[in-house]
Design an enzyme around this catalytic site. Structure first.
Site, PDB file in Angstrom:
ATOM      1  N   ASN A 157       0.813  -1.199   0.000  1.00 16.01           N
ATOM      2  CA  ASN A 157       0.000   0.000   0.000  1.00 16.01           C
ATOM      3  C   ASN A 157       0.853   1.259   0.000  1.00 16.01           C
ATOM      4  O   ASN A 157       1.058   1.880  -1.035  1.00 16.01           O
ATOM      5  CB  ASN A 157      -0.957  -0.006   1.191  1.00 16.01           C
ATOM      6  CG  ASN A 157      -2.131   0.938   1.021  1.00 16.01           C
ATOM      7  OD1 ASN A 157      -1.989   2.028   0.482  1.00 16.01           O
ATOM      8  ND2 ASN A 157      -3.300   0.522   1.468  1.00 16.01           N
ATOM      9  N   ASP A 158       1.387   1.626   1.156  1.00 15.70           N
ATOM     10  CA  ASP A 158       2.112   2.895   1.268  1.00 15.70           C
ATOM     11  C   ASP A 158       3.318   2.971   0.341  1.00 15.70           C
ATOM     12  O   ASP A 158       3.663   4.052  -0.147  1.00 15.70           O
ATOM     13  CB  ASP A 158       2.577   3.117   2.712  1.00 15.70           C
ATOM     14  CG  ASP A 158       1.397   3.318   3.651  1.00 15.70           C
ATOM     15  OD1 ASP A 158       0.367   3.838   3.195  1.00 15.70           O
ATOM     16  OD2 ASP A 158       1.508   2.943   4.837  1.00 15.70           O
TER      17      ASP A 158
END
Length: 461
Positions: A386-387
């Site tokens: 994700n990040d």
């Protein structure tokens, strides 16, 4: 005998260094671990011949119990839980260094005994320093383990926490200086209590997204503590092993900090996990895709890059993903795996995960190597990450991840994201990549979705 012991320690030190060198490459890492293990066995056997030692029963018992626990843990701990295993083992190393310092200081001051084991003032100071660092690493690593294991689910941020931490640290130093000048049970007790408390307080405010940096930092501290206590014991094996581990851990911490756009000073002296994510509005919506359509995109692509994240580890999907990659390669598709330095919960987590599945080392690329290739990639497949693929790191100055180097997945021609739901990453920031016009969301368990893709690709003939 003394010459033979020192020669064994020297040989062990060489094996440690050569082993660590080989661990720098996935191709030779296994051999490096074996070399370092042989060095540790040699150093341990040599220690039994050290003059003045007579607690052989306790030594053998400790080795047997520790070996059995490690063997059992190595057999049953899953790859998902590997980060917390590393954290707890690292904590044990710091605790051992702190215990060595405690024992030597108790002997030096004659606490609980009429006999005093004379130590030079320099050795006493080093024993205190090693005990301080080892104690901080011990309790800090315990907190890191508890957070990774889910035993601590909240991030504790006390108002004025930095000032409190500073006061506790200064108090620990003051008690250490007091013990150095006037050694006694009270001074040592307060010294160790403050050191252990500081390790707790400095780690509790740190969020899960920063755990890779935390683990590598405490690894460096443990190595430093062991090396310092090696000087106290005049043990060359401890000195060299601790120095090597401390240096490697420091370099790794710098690498992890750089990968998260943080300075080492920020990591060491600030509550670098204490930021709060700011919500950002993203126009549009996430666009789902069915496994059959995703399979067609992959099967007829020329180039595919797979980006694994912690979600892949949770789903234990690494074997199915490798099966998918091999199936695509058999169809003539060029396949690579892209690894971000802080993907997962510890340094190298994704590399270990893929190696366990048997992924060829030449297919695994790091961020700097793979980033220029995304623009010429037909499909990028994000699985549980994700990040580390969030383009907000480049554009949103108010974002807590702004400035963090990311994998340039958004520059691919098409993106498929395999994800359980629409949740955010550890930073709490919404991912603009998931709303892109060229991005499709394949919702579901990573292992099940990989298996479905495999089935659908095979049906294409």
């Amino acid at each position: 005998m003394y010459t033979l012991i020192q020669a064994s320690y020297f040989a062990s030190a060489i094996l440690f260094i050569l082993g660590l060198k080989k661990m720098s490459s996935p191709v030779t890492a296994r051999t490096g671990i074996m070399w370092a293990g042989v060095g540790m066995v040699a150093a341990t056997i040599a220690t039994f011949g050290y003059p003045g030692l007579n607690n052989f029963g306790l030594m053998i018992s400790a080795i047997v119990i520790g070996s059995l626990i490690a063997w059992y843990a190595g057999r049953v701990v899953t790859m998902t839980a590997m980060p917390q295993m590393v954290a707890i083992y690292n904590g044990m190393g710091g605790g051992a260094a702190g215990a060595i310092g405690a024992v030597e200081l108790i002997r030096a001051y004659g606490i609980g005994s009429d006999s005093v084991h004379a130590l030079p003032p320099t050795a006493v100071a080093l024993a205190l320093l090693g005990a301080l660092i080892g104690s901080v690493s011990f309790t800090g690593s315990i907190v890191a383990f508890a957070k990774l294991q889910g035993l601590i689910r909240t991030t504790l941020r006390i108002p004025g926490g930095q000032a409190i931490n500073l006061i506790v640290f200064i108090f620990a130093l003051a008690m250490g200086l007091w013990a150095l000048n006037q050694g006694g049970a009270m001074q040592l007790g307060l010294f160790f209590a403050a050191a252990l408390l500081f390790g707790l307080l400095m780690t509790l405010p740190i969020g899960g997204a920063d755990m890779p940096v935390v683990i590598s930092l405490f690894n460096a501290l443990t190595g430093l503590a062991v090396g310092i206590e090696g000087f106290v014991l005049q043990n060359p094996a401890l000195i060299i092993a601790g120095t090597v581990v401390g240096a490697a851990g420091t370099l790794l911490t710098q690498l992890m900090a750089k990968a998260m756009n943080r300075s080492l000073a920020n990591v060491l002296f600030k509550s670098f996990g204490a930021h709060e994510a700011k919500a950002s509005e993203i126009a549009g919506e996430q666009k789902p895709i069915e496994a059959q359509d995703a399979a067609i995109m992959l099967a007829y692509a020329d180039k595919v890059i797979i980006i694994p994240g912690y979600g892949l580890a949770v789903a234990q999907a690494q074997h199915k993903v490798w099966e998918l990659a091999k199936l695509l390669k058999d169809r003539g598709v060029a396949v690579k795996f892209a690894i971000h330095p802080v993907a997962g919960r510890m340094p190298g987590h994704m590399n270990v995960l893929l190696a366990e599945a048997g992924v060829s080392y030449d297919l695994i690329a790091d961020m700097e190597e793979i980033n220029p290739e995304f623009e010429n990639t037909d499909v990028s497949v994000v699985i549980g990450a994700n990040d580390v693929v969030n383009p907000a790191a480049r554009t949103e100055t108010s974002s807590p991840i702004y400035g963090m180097p990311i994998l340039n997945v958004d520059r691919s021609k098409n993106v498929i994201v395999i994800k359980r739901g629409q949740g955010k990453g550890f930073s709490g920031v919404e991912n603009a990549l998931f709303y892109g016009d060229h991005t499709r969301m394949l919702y579901g368990d990573g292992q099940q979705m990989a298996a479905s893709l495999i089935t659908n690709i095979k049906e294409l003939g």
